[in-house]
Scaffold this motif. Structure first.
Motif, PDB file in Angstrom:
ATOM      1  N   VAL A 179       7.300  -4.322  -3.509  1.00  0.00           N
ATOM      2  CA  VAL A 179       7.351  -5.684  -3.841  1.00  0.00           C
ATOM      3  C   VAL A 179       5.869  -6.296  -3.723  1.00  0.00           C
ATOM      4  O   VAL A 179       5.206  -6.083  -2.825  1.00  0.00           O
ATOM      5  CB  VAL A 179       7.890  -6.549  -2.400  1.00  0.00           C
ATOM      6  N   THR A 229       0.808  -1.199  -0.034  1.00  0.00           N
ATOM      7  CA  THR A 229      -0.019   0.046   0.230  1.00  0.00           C
ATOM      8  C   THR A 229       0.900   1.297  -0.042  1.00  0.00           C
ATOM      9  O   THR A 229       0.431   2.328  -0.329  1.00  0.00           O
ATOM     10  CB  THR A 229      -0.937  -0.106   1.196  1.00  0.00           C
ATOM     11  N   ALA A 251       3.190  -8.860  15.314  1.00  0.00           N
ATOM     12  CA  ALA A 251       3.256  -9.849  14.200  1.00  0.00           C
ATOM     13  C   ALA A 251       2.328 -11.083  14.540  1.00  0.00           C
ATOM     14  O   ALA A 251       2.820 -11.728  15.746  1.00  0.00           O
ATOM     15  CB  ALA A 251       4.588 -10.134  14.006  1.00  0.00           C
ATOM     16  N   TYR A 266      11.158   1.469  -9.466  1.00  0.00           N
ATOM     17  CA  TYR A 266      11.059   2.635  -9.991  1.00  0.00           C
ATOM     18  C   TYR A 266      12.084   3.627 -10.263  1.00  0.00           C
ATOM     19  O   TYR A 266      13.158   3.650  -9.406  1.00  0.00           O
ATOM     20  CB  TYR A 266       9.950   3.456  -9.383  1.00  0.00           C
TER      21      TYR A 266
END
Ligand SMILES: Cc1cc2nc3c(=O)[nH]c(=O)nc-3n(C[C@H](O)[C@H](O)[C@H](O)COP(=O)(O)OP(=O)(O)OC[C@H]3O[C@@H](n4cnc5c(N)ncnc54)[C@H](O)[C@@H]3O)c2cc1C
Length: 383
Positions: A330, A28, A156, A211
């Protein structure tokens, strides 16, 4: 998902467990920042429906929450006759998907919209736009907090157990008991699904998307968004030029199989991630089918001039000296056991949980619509 749940079920106790120290740090927060309009997707697919609905809702949401957004429009450019059949198919799909304002344009109109782009024919989608997706994710989190939900970061999830009428989530801060859970773990979706008892198919393989950015003095080469005609056999859109909401113009992304699910640096390797990729039968079938494309991607990832040449096909003035490195994302690519690159969104259930197994692009665009869809499924399944 959490925002949608807390809106629909104000008396439910909704809690987000996020591994990182802030939200929106993986896909995101590392993407092209484009609100897709729904041109590419197979009519009738979930991707098509949820993209068109999601884009409309996202524009309205950003306006309501004063999040920077711009419907700057996009052109898809065909540069050679061999691409015209694929452009026809994109036009057919876009119209079948009711993409607002989509129309075929000729070489002259391409230049009128994007003075530095060259092509023999194209498509113009005026409602494709740009937004700051991390700001959108932040606003969703604020909505959850406002509805008395909780967002726990640095937490996590490491294990999932069904215990009677509850689901016990074991995590780095202890354990949380829940009636039900919706897992949205992006590049780690398969691991949590398998931990909850789901089938290992599809597996996630990470593709690194790097990029470049135009140097500020050369930003005038691109007004808005310029895309090539993609290869319909691949779930990637090809190297594109995209204005970012902060003014940068990005070129990319590459799509290189990576050695870690968080391979923001090219050299990052994680033994568990490499093992999971290599041990999956689908990976070897994918290598067999796509090794030529893989070599091209390797060239783009390692030679800046080759990467720039791919974009210079439709913006011929572009030179390697016009660009500098930007960031990498990724992609969590779901790969079926038979080697198929899974293209559509995939959701599945185990006992007391729902799993988002594949939420590739344009899932950021479609987020509000996906949430409505998945929470609707959860209501049906869990009552
Ligand atoms: C290079 C690239 C370009 C893209 N461009 C666009 C675009 O222009 N427009 C568009 O609409 N889409 C785009 N996408 C797709 C879009 O970014 C993703 O589809 C979307 O962000 C997926 O959101 P997600 O919440 O499923 O995954 P993520 O944003 O990756 O979030 C998953 C979250 O789960 C957390 N997590 C994982 N494991 C655990 C655990 N064990 N315990 C707790 N938390 C955990 C992670 O920390 C992470 O925050 C692009 C994607 C990439 C990679």
């Amino acid at each position: 998902m959490a925002r949608e749940l807390s809106r629909r079920h104000p008396r439910a106790s909704v809690c987000v467990l996020e591994r990182e120290s802030s939200i929106g740090t993986h896909q995101t927060g590392h993407n092209s920042g484009v609100i897709h309009a729904g041109v590419y997707y197979e009519p009738g697919s979930l991707k098509a429906r949820l993209c068109v609905e999601g884009a409309r809702e996202l524009y309205a949401y950003c306006e309501a929450r004063s999040i920077a957004v711009e419907a700057c429009g996009k052109v898809i450019v065909a540069t050679e006759p061999g691409e015209l059949g694929r452009l026809d198919e994109l036009e057919r799909r876009g119209k079948a998907n009711w993409v607002p304002g989509l129309r075929r344009i000729d070489a002259r109109e391409i230049e009128a919209l994007e003075p530095h782009a060259r092509g023999i024919a194209g498509l113009h989608s005026p409602e494709t736009g740009i937004v700051d997706f991390p700001a959108v994710a932040q606003a969703y989190a604020e909505d959850v907090l406002e509805a008395d939900g909780a967002v726990v970061t640095g937490c996590a999830v490491e294990g999932v157990r069904e215990q009677g009428a509850a689901l016990r989530l074991l995590h780095s801060q202890g354990a949380t008991e829940a009636g039900h859970a919706i897992f949205c773990a992006g590049a780690w979706a398969d691991r949590l699904a398998v931990a909850a008892g789901a089938d290992p198919d599809p597996r996630i393989v990470p593709f690194r998307g790097a990029y470049l950015r135009l140097k500020p003095a050369r930003r005038e080469l691109v007004r808005a968004l310029i895309y090539p005609v993609p290869d319909p056999a691949l779930p990637f859109l090809g190297v594109h030029l995209t204005k970012h909401i902060d003014g940068d113009v990005l070129i990319g992304p590459t799509a290189l199989l990576a050695g870690a699910r968080d391979a923001y640096e090219l050299s990052r390797l994680r033994r568990e991630d490499v093992r999971d990729t290599l041990a999956w039968p689908g990976s070897w079938r994918m290598f067999g089918n796509w090794w030529r494309t893989g070599l091209t991607e390797l060239r783009h990832a390692t030679q800046r001039s080759a990467f720039v040449r791919a974009a210079a096909r439709y913006v011929p003035e572009l030179r390697p000296e016009d660009v500098e490195p930007a960031f990498a994302g990724v992609r969590a690519q779901a790969l079926a056991r038979d080697g198929r690159l899974v293209d559509d969104f995939v959701f599945s259930a185990t006992g007391r949980a729902l799993h988002v197994r594949n939420a590739p692009s344009p899932a950021a665009t479609s987020s509000l619509a996906i949430a409505r869809h998945v929470v609707g499924e959860a209501e049906q399944l869990f009552g």
